[in-house]
Design a protein around this motif. Structure first.
Motif, mmCIF file in Angstrom:
data_model
loop_
_atom_site.group_PDB
_atom_site.id
_atom_site.type_symbol
_atom_site.label_atom_id
_atom_site.label_comp_id
_atom_site.label_asym_id
_atom_site.label_seq_id
_atom_site.Cartn_x
_atom_site.Cartn_y
_atom_site.Cartn_z
ATOM 1 N N HIS A 27 44.387 60.119 69.513
ATOM 2 C CA HIS A 27 42.599 60.514 70.040
ATOM 3 C C HIS A 27 42.644 61.019 70.275
ATOM 4 C CE1 HIS A 27 38.431 60.202 69.595
ATOM 5 N NE2 HIS A 27 38.194 60.425 68.505
ATOM 6 N N ARG A 28 43.137 61.758 71.691
ATOM 7 C CA ARG A 28 43.356 63.091 72.274
ATOM 8 C C ARG A 28 43.551 64.313 72.548
ATOM 9 N NH1 ARG A 28 39.228 61.492 77.095
ATOM 10 N NH2 ARG A 28 39.410 59.227 77.016
ATOM 11 N N THR A 29 44.687 63.847 71.372
ATOM 12 C CA THR A 29 45.389 64.999 71.460
ATOM 13 C C THR A 29 44.998 65.163 70.110
ATOM 14 O OG1 THR A 29 47.311 63.564 71.566
ATOM 15 C CG2 THR A 29 48.286 65.727 70.799
ATOM 16 N N TYR A 30 44.078 64.700 69.267
ATOM 17 C CA TYR A 30 43.931 65.198 68.123
ATOM 18 C C TYR A 30 42.266 66.032 68.452
ATOM 19 C CZ TYR A 30 40.891 64.823 63.962
ATOM 20 O OH TYR A 30 39.183 65.635 62.681
ATOM 21 N N LEU A 31 41.592 65.614 69.660
ATOM 22 C CA LEU A 31 40.304 66.539 69.699
ATOM 23 C C LEU A 31 40.385 68.156 70.225
ATOM 24 C CD1 LEU A 31 38.523 64.037 71.303
ATOM 25 C CD2 LEU A 31 37.760 64.715 68.906
ATOM 26 N N ARG A 32 42.056 67.501 71.037
ATOM 27 C CA ARG A 32 42.581 68.939 71.682
ATOM 28 C C ARG A 32 43.185 69.938 70.805
ATOM 29 N NH1 ARG A 32 47.148 68.992 75.320
ATOM 30 N NH2 ARG A 32 46.612 66.494 74.469
ATOM 31 N N TYR B 118 45.266 56.273 82.954
ATOM 32 C CA TYR B 118 43.874 57.914 83.454
ATOM 33 C C TYR B 118 44.430 58.819 83.294
ATOM 34 C CZ TYR B 118 39.694 60.181 83.957
ATOM 35 O OH TYR B 118 38.612 61.588 83.116
ATOM 36 N N TYR B 119 45.218 59.404 83.912
ATOM 37 C CA TYR B 119 45.995 60.147 83.895
ATOM 38 C C TYR B 119 47.228 60.580 82.643
ATOM 39 C CZ TYR B 119 43.664 61.565 88.262
ATOM 40 O OH TYR B 119 42.451 62.264 89.142
ATOM 41 N N ARG B 120 47.736 60.048 82.294
ATOM 42 C CA ARG B 120 49.017 59.745 81.248
ATOM 43 C C ARG B 120 48.119 59.796 80.148
ATOM 44 N NH1 ARG B 120 54.467 58.742 80.998
ATOM 45 N NH2 ARG B 120 55.003 59.521 83.215
ATOM 46 N N LEU B 121 47.174 59.616 79.879
ATOM 47 C CA LEU B 121 45.806 59.705 78.520
ATOM 48 C C LEU B 121 44.858 60.215 78.189
ATOM 49 C CD1 LEU B 121 45.685 56.085 77.691
ATOM 50 C CD2 LEU B 121 47.550 57.551 76.620
ATOM 51 N N ILE B 122 44.010 60.841 79.509
ATOM 52 C CA ILE B 122 43.286 61.605 79.708
ATOM 53 C C ILE B 122 43.087 62.472 79.683
ATOM 54 C CG2 ILE B 122 40.782 61.611 79.890
ATOM 55 C CD1 ILE B 122 41.423 58.976 79.839
#
Lengths: 104, 140
Positions: A27-32, B118-122
């Motif tokens: 989801h984060r990758t998609y947002l980026r 946190y640092y891996r995912l965000i």
């Protein structure tokens, strides 16, 4: 088989948690890529994360709570007989008449 | 039986709080230690799982700590429910499984998993810095 329902819950919880982490990262990758601002994770990922946490903890607690031992000192000795406790191996005598009687 | 009691130096005499005398029930130190080990194990696993969850959810600032304390309270509740009515068979006092390990070494395992996730995912800053560096120096 011995671990039973607790181990099952813990393993399912860990797998769910891994899948939720993967979904969150995706989801984060998609947002980026789409250059949108991060608001909140999708609701299904949130629910899956919470569920996995609860499952893992309950599973571990169910699994380990069976290992509790009674703290009374004679809890595991009260069903044993005096023959068990009176058995002192230092006082064994082998040099007796049985050697002659039960000769083969 | 007298011989057995003389040999056992791992017995703990249970003190009666009202008379300040031994109440006559000897406890086994080994069993007490094993029960505390079980509680420690549950706490640590719960802290690791909640740390992962906090990292996945991307909690920041004070919310991570609040999450830890709320979840620690929930684990205490779960332990009370799981051990049940006859807790006096397994523990001397309720404090041993309600508050033991709430704050302390367990918090470190929570923090480690939390920061890792946190640092891996965000927060991709570390990865992005390196890519940025390579992009600058590569020809076109």
């Amino acid at each position: 088989m011995k671990s039973g329902v607790g181990g099952f819950c813990a393993v399912i919880g860990i797998l769910l948690s891994l899948h939720a982490a993967y979904s969150a990262a995706q989801h984060r990758t998609y947002l980026r890529i789409t250059e949108r601002e991060y608001q909140m994770l999708p609701v299904d990922v949130l629910i899956q994360t919470a569920l996995s946490l609860i499952l893992t903890c309950c599973g571990v607690i169910i699994l380990k709570i069976a290992n509790l031992k009674e703290i009374r000192a004679n809890a595991d000795t009260e069903h044993k007989t005096w023959e068990t406790f009176g058995n002192r191996s230092n006082f064994y005598v082998f040099n007796h008449r049985g050697r002659v009687i039960f000769q083969t | 039986m007298l011989e057995l009691f003389c040999l056992c130096d791992f017995l703990v005499l249970n003190m009666d709080s009202s008379t300040n005398l031994p109440s006559g029930i000897p406890f086994s130190q080994i069993s007490i230690m094993q029960n505390m080990g079980v509680i420690d194990y549950c706490r640590t696993s719960a802290a690791v799982a909640s740390g992962c969850t906090a990292g996945i959810l991307g909690l920041t600032g004070i919310y991570g700590f609040i999450f830890y304390f709320i979840f620690g309270a929930l684990v205490s509740l779960a332990l009370v429910v799981a051990i049940g009515k006859d807790w006096q068979k397994y523990f001397i006092s309720k404090k041993q499984f309600v508050t033991h390990g709430y704050i302390g070494g367990v918090f470190v395992s929570f923090l480690r998993l939390y920061l890792y996730m946190y640092y891996r995912l965000i927060d991709y800053r570390l990865v992005n810095y390196r890519l940025f560096y390579i992009d600058q120096w590569l020809p076109n």
